[in-house]
Design a protein around this motif. Structure first.
Motif, mmCIF file in Angstrom:
data_model
loop_
_atom_site.group_PDB
_atom_site.id
_atom_site.type_symbol
_atom_site.label_atom_id
_atom_site.label_comp_id
_atom_site.label_asym_id
_atom_site.label_seq_id
_atom_site.Cartn_x
_atom_site.Cartn_y
_atom_site.Cartn_z
ATOM 1 N N LYS A 117 -19.521 83.110 83.568
ATOM 2 C CA LYS A 117 -19.554 84.424 84.211
ATOM 3 C C LYS A 117 -18.159 84.853 84.659
ATOM 4 C CE LYS A 117 -24.251 83.809 86.052
ATOM 5 N NZ LYS A 117 -24.904 84.975 85.404
ATOM 6 N N LEU A 118 -17.387 83.888 85.219
ATOM 7 C CA LEU A 118 -16.030 84.204 85.676
ATOM 8 C C LEU A 118 -15.145 84.639 84.517
ATOM 9 C CD1 LEU A 118 -15.094 81.472 88.319
ATOM 10 C CD2 LEU A 118 -15.480 83.903 88.714
ATOM 11 N N LYS A 119 -15.250 83.941 83.406
ATOM 12 C CA LYS A 119 -14.421 84.293 82.248
ATOM 13 C C LYS A 119 -14.746 85.707 81.758
ATOM 14 C CE LYS A 119 -13.355 79.724 80.352
ATOM 15 N NZ LYS A 119 -13.530 78.800 79.204
ATOM 16 N N GLU A 120 -16.023 86.046 81.786
ATOM 17 C CA GLU A 120 -16.411 87.374 81.305
ATOM 18 C C GLU A 120 -15.874 88.470 82.222
ATOM 19 O OE1 GLU A 120 -20.430 89.905 80.084
ATOM 20 O OE2 GLU A 120 -20.502 87.713 80.290
ATOM 21 N N VAL A 121 -16.040 88.283 83.535
ATOM 22 C CA VAL A 121 -15.586 89.329 84.450
ATOM 23 C C VAL A 121 -14.062 89.340 84.558
ATOM 24 C CG1 VAL A 121 -15.664 87.998 86.612
ATOM 25 C CG2 VAL A 121 -16.149 90.449 86.644
ATOM 26 N N ALA A 122 -13.426 88.188 84.376
ATOM 27 C CA ALA A 122 -11.962 88.143 84.375
ATOM 28 C C ALA A 122 -11.408 88.869 83.155
ATOM 29 C CB ALA A 122 -11.479 86.695 84.393
ATOM 30 N N GLY A 123 -12.096 88.726 82.028
ATOM 31 C CA GLY A 123 -11.690 89.461 80.833
ATOM 32 C C GLY A 123 -11.793 90.955 81.035
ATOM 33 N N PHE A 124 -12.842 91.371 81.719
ATOM 34 C CA PHE A 124 -13.014 92.791 82.053
ATOM 35 C C PHE A 124 -11.814 93.287 82.866
ATOM 36 C CE2 PHE A 124 -14.339 95.854 85.290
ATOM 37 C CZ PHE A 124 -14.912 96.858 84.523
ATOM 38 N N LEU A 125 -11.385 92.501 83.863
ATOM 39 C CA LEU A 125 -10.247 92.882 84.706
ATOM 40 C C LEU A 125 -8.955 92.926 83.903
ATOM 41 C CD1 LEU A 125 -9.050 93.464 87.522
ATOM 42 C CD2 LEU A 125 -8.816 90.984 87.813
ATOM 43 N N ALA A 126 -8.765 91.925 83.054
ATOM 44 C CA ALA A 126 -7.537 91.869 82.270
ATOM 45 C C ALA A 126 -7.370 93.101 81.388
ATOM 46 C CB ALA A 126 -7.529 90.587 81.426
ATOM 47 N N VAL A 127 -8.479 93.543 80.792
ATOM 48 C CA VAL A 127 -8.429 94.724 79.925
ATOM 49 C C VAL A 127 -8.206 95.989 80.737
ATOM 50 C CG1 VAL A 127 -9.785 96.164 78.361
ATOM 51 C CG2 VAL A 127 -9.830 93.678 78.125
ATOM 52 N N ARG A 128 -8.953 96.132 81.833
ATOM 53 C CA ARG A 128 -8.847 97.338 82.644
ATOM 54 C C ARG A 128 -7.490 97.479 83.321
ATOM 55 N NH1 ARG A 128 -13.142 100.405 84.640
ATOM 56 N NH2 ARG A 128 -14.754 100.582 83.034
ATOM 57 N N ALA A 129 -6.958 96.346 83.822
ATOM 58 C CA ALA A 129 -5.715 96.404 84.593
ATOM 59 C C ALA A 129 -4.489 96.069 83.762
ATOM 60 C CB ALA A 129 -5.800 95.443 85.783
ATOM 61 N N GLY A 130 -4.700 95.546 82.560
ATOM 62 C CA GLY A 130 -3.557 95.099 81.763
ATOM 63 C C GLY A 130 -2.826 93.948 82.444
ATOM 64 N N SER A 131 -3.589 93.084 83.116
ATOM 65 C CA SER A 131 -2.993 92.006 83.911
ATOM 66 C C SER A 131 -3.345 90.649 83.334
ATOM 67 C CB SER A 131 -3.505 92.082 85.356
ATOM 68 O OG SER A 131 -4.914 91.910 85.372
ATOM 69 N N ALA A 167 -14.718 99.024 90.289
ATOM 70 C CA ALA A 167 -15.265 98.772 88.951
ATOM 71 C C ALA A 167 -15.462 97.281 88.719
ATOM 72 C CB ALA A 167 -14.330 99.363 87.890
ATOM 73 N N PHE A 168 -14.502 96.492 89.206
ATOM 74 C CA PHE A 168 -14.592 95.039 89.040
ATOM 75 C C PHE A 168 -15.790 94.492 89.817
ATOM 76 C CE2 PHE A 168 -13.840 90.758 90.536
ATOM 77 C CZ PHE A 168 -13.532 90.091 89.358
ATOM 78 N N VAL A 169 -15.938 94.918 91.056
ATOM 79 C CA VAL A 169 -17.051 94.441 91.888
ATOM 80 C C VAL A 169 -18.381 94.798 91.252
ATOM 81 C CG1 VAL A 169 -18.218 94.714 94.108
ATOM 82 C CG2 VAL A 169 -15.733 94.468 94.034
ATOM 83 N N GLU A 170 -18.474 96.015 90.754
ATOM 84 C CA GLU A 170 -19.710 96.453 90.096
ATOM 85 C C GLU A 170 -20.025 95.583 88.892
ATOM 86 O OE1 GLU A 170 -21.486 100.455 87.843
ATOM 87 O OE2 GLU A 170 -19.702 100.591 89.129
ATOM 88 N N ARG A 171 -19.001 95.268 88.116
ATOM 89 C CA ARG A 171 -19.196 94.437 86.933
ATOM 90 C C ARG A 171 -19.593 93.011 87.321
ATOM 91 N NH1 ARG A 171 -21.001 94.135 81.956
ATOM 92 N NH2 ARG A 171 -19.837 92.711 80.625
#
Length: 393
Positions: free
Chosen positions: A126-140, A22-26
């Protein structure tokens, strides 16, 4: 109990793989061309190699490299909680031969990467946006880096499989050649790591032989003190006289070692580059650049990496290019800068005049040498006059 634990491990692995997909796709939807994952402990040799490089003084005046060596040595040293390091690559491949401008001696050659918006701004958003996506999805927790913190991106990129560090020390990708901007995301999430990329350079040494200033003392070793990119961008002072001729008309960076790499023929550069290069930054007339005052310089290069160097270093580089041009008509541009407020600029104006108009140097020196207060500028006058006397039959 062991069967339950095994089932739990399999379930966790499946969830991690799903999260990674999911992260790679995003990330690719946001424009990144390559996304790979490395373990935080995947570069055990990096600290030793870094220290050897520093001990040899190859970092030049980049004192921050030595000051941050301990934190730079490994991801865990920078952030002990990190569990995965995500490396992302963004293609900035040129649409034309980046070395073509070198033959236009009265014009400036600017490195391909600087003909776009400042990559720090482009990638970080771009990094901040995709990192935010990961943080929400993984709770990390996540941390984002784009060449602004003590992170050894290139060894990590090799460990993650984005490419390998070529003999010129730059990452080479089988898909994108030498043209990748790198960004990194540190996270506390456990993500499946990718396999490292192996070295595909073989016996080729084109990148080493192409360097105009012999900045590679050996394969896989770069002496920044001789590198044109370092000299024209990072180095704040005077450039050694013996290195100036090799700089040619390169006023900001150097693409020679990148552009000659055979792997570029497989790259998707140009066809799928996500960054639009500015045509107005290609082959600019040196005469036009030499006339920029501070306000005009800032306006001309707004939003590009060039602006960060400031007018003083930039005009220093332009004057070196003028001195290397072999165009006597450009001597008037150097003449106009003999009285510039910056000693760095005045010194290079003297040097350029000595190269283009040696017969006029003696007359120009009258009065200026005596009134000059900067010792480096006075030294340039002495050197130019000495060289002029040697060339008079």
């Amino acid at each position: 109990m062991s069967a339950l634990r095994h089932a739990s491990d399999l379930s966790q692995t499946a969830l991690s793989e799903k999260l990674k997909r999911a992260f790679v796709e995003r990330a690719k939807a946001l424009g990144f061309d390559m996304v790979r994952v490395a373990r935080p402990d995947s570069t055990p040799l990096a600290p030793v190699r870094l220290q050897a490089w520093l001990d040899q003084g190859h970092h030049g005046s980049m004192d921050w490299m030595a000051e941050t060596a301990e934190r730079r040595a490994s991801p865990q040293a920078l952030w002990p909680e990190v569990r995965s390091v995500i490396l992302l690559g963004l293609n900035y491949g040129p649409t034309e031969d980046p070395l073509a401008a070198l033959a236009l001696r009265d014009r400036a050659s600017i490195s391909v990467y600087a003909r776009n918006r400042d990559y720090h701004d482009v990638i970080k958003g771009k990094l901040k946006e995709v990192a935010g996506f990961l943080a929400v999805r993984a709770g990390s927790d996540v941390k984002v880096f784009v060449d602004t913190a003590p992170v050894m991106e290139k060894p990590l990129a090799e460990a993650a499989g984005l490419g390998w560090q070529g003999k010129h020390t730059v990452i080479v990708s089988r898909e994108f050649g030498n043209w990748l901007f790198l960004g990194a995301i540190f996270t506390t999430a456990e993500l499946p790591a990718d396999a490292p990329e192996r070295d595909h350079c073989g016996s080729c040494r084109r990148c080493l032989d192409a360097c105009p200033t012999n900045a590679f003392p050996a394969p896989y070793q770069l002496d920044a003190r001789r590198c044109i990119s370092y000299l024209t961008i990072e180095h704040k002072g005077h450039i050694a006289p013996e290195l100036r001729p090799g700089i040619g008309n390169r006023i900001f960076g150097c693409d020679d070692c990148l552009a000659v790499c055979p792997w570029n023929k497989f790259a998707q550069a140009g066809r799928e580059a996500k960054l639009q290069q500015r045509d107005d930054l290609a082959a600019l007339p040196l005469a036009e650049l030499a006339r920029l005052d501070d306000a005009a310089f800032r306006a001309r290069f707004s939003g590009t990496p060039i602006k960060r160097t400031g007018r003083e270093r930039f005009i220093r580089n332009v004057l070196i290019a003028i001195g290397n041009s072999g165009e006597p008509r450009l001597a008037r541009e150097a003449l106009a800068l003999l009285d510039d407020p910056s000693p760095l600029i005045r010194a290079m104006a003297v040097w350029a005049l000595g190269r283009l108009a040696p017969g006029e140097v003696a007359a120009l020196a009258d009065g200026r040498r005596e009134s000059e207060t900067d010792p480096d500028v006075r030294a340039e006058w002495r050197n130019v006059l000495a060289d002029t006397m040697e060339t008079i039959p």
